[in-house]
Design an enzyme around this catalytic site. Structure first.
Site, PDB file in Angstrom:
ATOM      1  N   ASP A  58      48.538  41.296  37.842  1.00  9.70           N
ATOM      2  CA  ASP A  58      49.037  40.040  37.310  1.00  9.70           C
ATOM      3  C   ASP A  58      50.379  40.189  36.609  1.00  9.70           C
ATOM      4  OD1 ASP A  58      48.027  41.469  35.095  1.00  9.70           O
ATOM      5  OD2 ASP A  58      46.158  40.333  35.128  1.00  9.70           O
ATOM      6  N   ASN A  71      36.008  37.735  27.223  1.00 15.61           N
ATOM      7  CA  ASN A  71      35.302  36.590  27.796  1.00 15.61           C
ATOM      8  C   ASN A  71      34.879  36.834  29.242  1.00 15.61           C
ATOM      9  OD1 ASN A  71      37.709  36.425  29.193  1.00 15.61           O
ATOM     10  ND2 ASN A  71      38.243  34.357  28.501  1.00 15.61           N
ATOM     11  N   HIS A 125      36.915  37.981  31.711  1.00 19.35           N
ATOM     12  CA  HIS A 125      37.926  37.823  32.759  1.00 19.35           C
ATOM     13  C   HIS A 125      38.294  39.165  33.383  1.00 19.35           C
ATOM     14  CE1 HIS A 125      41.364  38.165  29.580  1.00 19.35           C
ATOM     15  NE2 HIS A 125      41.412  39.253  30.318  1.00 19.35           N
ATOM     16  N   GLU A 132      40.060  33.566  34.477  1.00 18.23           N
ATOM     17  CA  GLU A 132      39.281  33.154  33.314  1.00 18.23           C
ATOM     18  C   GLU A 132      37.932  32.546  33.723  1.00 18.23           C
ATOM     19  OE1 GLU A 132      40.313  34.159  30.589  1.00 18.23           O
ATOM     20  OE2 GLU A 132      42.453  33.863  30.264  1.00 18.23           O
TER      21      GLU A 132
END
Length: 241
Positions: A67, A136, A138, A143
């Site tokens: 990314d 979380n 990801h 996400e």
């Protein structure tokens, strides 16, 4: 899923390095998927040491990063391009023609995402994808709620991710709110996955991953369906398991 339990961050980095050195030396033209962030810094430092000691060469290695932030030029010290160049690429013998990192400053981001997918396909796919896991759940910047069928795309960053990454910026207001990220399907198409996890801040996410329930609300859970995943995780990250 092969779980390798280690003592601490240093041992996690050492074992991850051994894993990648083995793949680099055993594959004719290895294609590596790479991740940024503090979890992988020890790994990259050790890979540089292995190169300096003559144990590996990157001349035949092709890389694809997971990314990049939208809006940051490659020359920006906060960009992942800059991170990878400083932490790894400029210290080894890799050809920059073989280095691929999404261009978050591209004028046409949709075209950039499509070109990135095509480049991965033309390289024959990723042999080993290195991953971290967000608190979380990801993976990449995919996400919670991201479809498992997603390909490389522009994604909105969760508030918790922005807060977690604020430590790398002067203020939380400077943290980009979007990124270009490999999709979950793109990641899952990798032949092999190496997940590195360290620290008590990842304990809840690790516990959830090991529960094995697969849901798009917890993106990393899809890794339970991959045929070849190695998880190198330290004691602190296993505290909730």
């Amino acid at each position: 899923m092969n779980i390798m339990r280690v003592r601490d961050y240093n041992q996690m980095s050492e074992k991850a390095t051994e894993f990648l050195v083995n793949r680099i030396n055993s594959l004719e033209n290895p294609v590596l998927g790479l991740a940024t962030g503090s979890t992988t810094e020890g790994l990259y430092q050790r890979l540089i040491e292995k190169y300096s000691q003559g144990e590996i060469s990157f001349k035949h290695v092709t890389t694809f990063n997971l990314d990049e932030y939208v809006g940051l030029e490659q020359s920006d010290p906060k960009s992942y391009y800059y991170f990878m160049n400083e932490r790894l690429f400029r210290h080894v013998d890799i050809s920059m023609d073989r280095v691929h990192i999404p261009n978050g400053a591209a004028s046409d981001l949709k075209k950039e995402c499509e070109a990135y997918e095509n480049a991965i396909a033309q390289a024959g796919g990723v042999d080993v994808q290195v991953l971290g896991i967000g608190a979380n759940g990801h993976i990449g910047f995919n996400e919670p709620g991201t479809p498992f069928s997603s390909k490389t795309d522009v994604v909105d960053l969760d508030k918790s991710t922005i807060q977690a990454n604020a430590r790398f910026f002067n203020s939380i207001e400077e943290v980009p709110t979007q990124a270009v990220s490999m999709g979950i399907e793109t990641i899952m198409n990798s032949k092999e996955i190496l997940l590195v996890v360290s620290g008590d801040t990842k304990a809840d996410a690790m516990a959830k991953l090991l529960e094995g329930e697969i849901s798009e609300d917890f993106p990393a859970s899809i890794l339970n369906k991959h045929d070849s995943v190695t998880v190198i995780v330290d004691e602190a990250a296993l505290a909730g398991s």
